[in-house]
Design an enzyme around this catalytic site. Structure first.
Site, PDB file in Angstrom:
ATOM      1  N   ASN A   1       2.965   6.249  -3.683  1.00 12.13           N
ATOM      2  CA  ASN A   1       2.469   4.474  -4.528  1.00 12.13           C
ATOM      3  C   ASN A   1       0.319   4.975  -4.535  1.00 12.13           C
ATOM      4  OD1 ASN A   1       1.389   1.955  -5.026  1.00 12.13           O
ATOM      5  ND2 ASN A   1       2.518   0.944  -3.139  1.00 12.13           N
ATOM      6  N   TRP A   2       0.390   5.394  -5.591  1.00 12.06           N
ATOM      7  CA  TRP A   2      -0.897   5.994  -6.079  1.00 12.06           C
ATOM      8  C   TRP A   2      -1.382   3.975  -6.058  1.00 12.06           C
ATOM      9  CZ3 TRP A   2      -1.480   9.784 -10.495  1.00 12.06           C
ATOM     10  CH2 TRP A   2      -0.521  10.816  -9.717  1.00 12.06           C
ATOM     11  N   LYS A   3      -1.212   2.710  -6.584  1.00 11.74           N
ATOM     12  CA  LYS A   3      -1.825   2.012  -6.447  1.00 11.74           C
ATOM     13  C   LYS A   3      -2.651   1.820  -7.683  1.00 11.74           C
ATOM     14  CE  LYS A   3      -1.434   1.164  -1.942  1.00 11.74           C
ATOM     15  NZ  LYS A   3      -1.593   0.532  -0.555  1.00 11.74           N
TER      16      LYS A   3
ATOM     17  N   HIS B   1       6.078  -5.294  -2.760  1.00 12.17           N
ATOM     18  CA  HIS B   1       4.896  -4.435  -2.194  1.00 12.17           C
ATOM     19  C   HIS B   1       4.188  -5.773  -1.453  1.00 12.17           C
ATOM     20  CE1 HIS B   1       1.361  -2.287  -0.634  1.00 12.17           C
ATOM     21  NE2 HIS B   1       2.330  -1.242  -1.038  1.00 12.17           N
TER      22      HIS B   1
ATOM     23  N   GLU C   1       0.391  -6.007  -0.863  1.00 11.78           N
ATOM     24  CA  GLU C   1      -0.332  -6.201  -1.910  1.00 11.78           C
ATOM     25  C   GLU C   1       0.331  -7.501  -2.953  1.00 11.78           C
ATOM     26  OE1 GLU C   1      -1.658  -2.734  -2.424  1.00 11.78           O
ATOM     27  OE2 GLU C   1      -2.146  -2.312  -0.569  1.00 11.78           O
TER      28      GLU C   1
ATOM     29  N   GLU D   1       7.520  -1.856   5.620  1.00 11.29           N
ATOM     30  CA  GLU D   1       5.819  -1.529   5.771  1.00 11.29           C
ATOM     31  C   GLU D   1       5.552  -2.677   6.492  1.00 11.29           C
ATOM     32  OE1 GLU D   1       5.063   0.786   1.945  1.00 11.29           O
ATOM     33  OE2 GLU D   1       5.110  -1.079   1.417  1.00 11.29           O
TER      34      GLU D   1
ATOM     35  N   GLY E   1      -2.688   0.660   4.822  1.00 11.26           N
ATOM     36  CA  GLY E   1      -4.341   1.314   4.642  1.00 11.26           C
ATOM     37  C   GLY E   1      -4.932   0.891   5.279  1.00 11.26           C
TER      38      GLY E   1
ATOM     39  N   SER F   1      -0.305   4.183   6.609  1.00 15.47           N
ATOM     40  CA  SER F   1      -0.527   5.000   6.828  1.00 15.47           C
ATOM     41  C   SER F   1      -0.068   6.061   7.547  1.00 15.47           C
ATOM     42  CB  SER F   1      -1.440   4.481   8.370  1.00 15.47           C
ATOM     43  OG  SER F   1      -2.974   3.485   8.045  1.00 15.47           O
TER      44      SER F   1
ATOM     45  N   GLY G   1       1.166   5.572   0.641  1.00 18.23           N
ATOM     46  CA  GLY G   1      -0.097   4.985  -0.071  1.00 18.23           C
ATOM     47  C   GLY G   1      -0.903   6.122  -0.388  1.00 18.23           C
TER      48      GLY G   1
HETATM   49  C1  PEP Z   1       1.219   1.560   1.169  1.00 17.36           C
HETATM   50  O1  PEP Z   1       0.580   0.791  -0.140  1.00 17.36           O
HETATM   51  O2  PEP Z   1       2.486   0.865   0.858  1.00 17.36           O
HETATM   52  C2  PEP Z   1       0.876   2.713   2.003  1.00 17.36           C
HETATM   53  C3  PEP Z   1       2.051   3.049   2.866  1.00 17.36           C
HETATM   54  O3  PEP Z   1       0.081   3.126   1.908  1.00 17.36           O
HETATM   55  P1  PEP Z   1      -0.784   3.799   2.927  1.00 17.36           P
HETATM   56  O4  PEP Z   1      -0.475   4.502   3.377  1.00 17.36           O
HETATM   57  O5  PEP Z   1      -2.269   3.919   2.678  1.00 17.36           O
HETATM   58  O6  PEP Z   1      -0.828   2.751   4.398  1.00 17.36           O
END
Ligand code: PEP
Length: 252
Positions: A10-12, A97, A99, A169, A175, A215, A236
């Site tokens: 997921n590049w956001k 998600h 966010e 998640e 993050g 993470s 992410g």
């Molecule tokens: C995500 O945004 O789905 C995610 C898992 O981010 P990160 O790996 O940066 O924690």
């Protein structure tokens, strides 16, 4: 859909067009030999078509969108419909998600509509959910996850669920650099299968791909992916570095 090995990135809201194409080309080169792993990349909307074109002949490598509208079409300025995504070659879409839930206040009702639109347009949904830090600290993580799953999934049939992946998640791990331990991930993933089994069937529970996100990185992926009920990761931050993402793909 059936169980398989999956790594999704997921590049956001990161990369410009050139950076996106460079990143895809590096990931393609570095992960070619892992054809047994399904790879899915979620670039920003604007690069979906270019990204899809650059992957045209690549095995087990798909493009997905980070979101879609709950509406099918019409006067919704700035929104992107599931049909539009499908028409540029998207095969997947993320729904729920954290966010989107937190910053854009997406409700369960909206998530249900998004999934309906996605499925109608032949997109596979990766449905994301997970508890907040206070819920984990208060021992309410199982209760929260059960509610998040039941509220949304009870509106779909078993054959629709067959077109969905789940992504656990924990919000406290997204993050933050803090990862769920393999024990915590395995315990929750097993619990998720139990819920799916109660809502639908044990066959579906066994066959549904469940990703861990939060993470996950090149250092901890192997241990997380070795858990019996973890089918891979939704990544992410570490998906923006080709070398790290490829190491994660090589972690099964
Ligand atoms: C995500 O945004 O789905 C995610 C898992 O981010 P990160 O790996 O940066 O924690």
């Amino acid at each position: 859909m059936g169980r398989k090995k999956i790594v999704a990135g997921n590049w956001k809201m990161n990369t410009n067009l050139n950076e996106a194409l460079d990143l895809i080309s590096e990931i393609k080169k570095g992960s070619e030999q892992f054809y047994g792993v399904e790879k899915i990349i979620f670039p920003p909307f604007t690069f979906l078509k270019n990204a899809n074109d650059s992957l045209a002949t690549t095995t087990a490598f798909f493009i997905g969108a980070q979101n879609c509208s709950e509406h099918s079409k019409g006067a919704f300025t700035g929104e992107v419909s599931a049909e539009m995504l499908s028409s540029v070659g998207c095969k997947f879409v993320l729904v729920g998600h954290s966010e989107r839930r937190t910053f854009f206040k997406e409700s369960d009702e909206q998530l249900i509509l998004k999934i309906q639109n996605a499925l109608k347009n032949n997109l596979h949904v990766i449905f994301c959910f997970g508890e907040q830090l206070e819920e984990r600290k208060g021992g309410k993580h199982f209760e929260t996850v059960k509610k998040q799953l039941e509220n949304v999934l009870k509106n779909f049939s078993e054959s629709e669920l067959n077109k969905m992946y789940l992504a656990y998640e924990p919000v406290w791990a997204i993050g933050t650099g803090e990862t769920a331990t393999p024990q915590q991930a395995q315990e929750m993933h097993a619990y998720i299968r139990k819920i799916i089994s109660e809502l639908f069937s044990s066959a579906l529970a066994q066959n549904t791909p469940i990703l861990y996100g939060g993470s996950c990185n090149a250092q901890n992926a192997r241990e997380l992916f070795s858990c019996a009920d973890v089918d891979g990761g939704l990544i992410g931050g570490a998906s923006l570095k080709a070398a790290d993402f490829c190491k994660i793909i090589a972690s099964f």
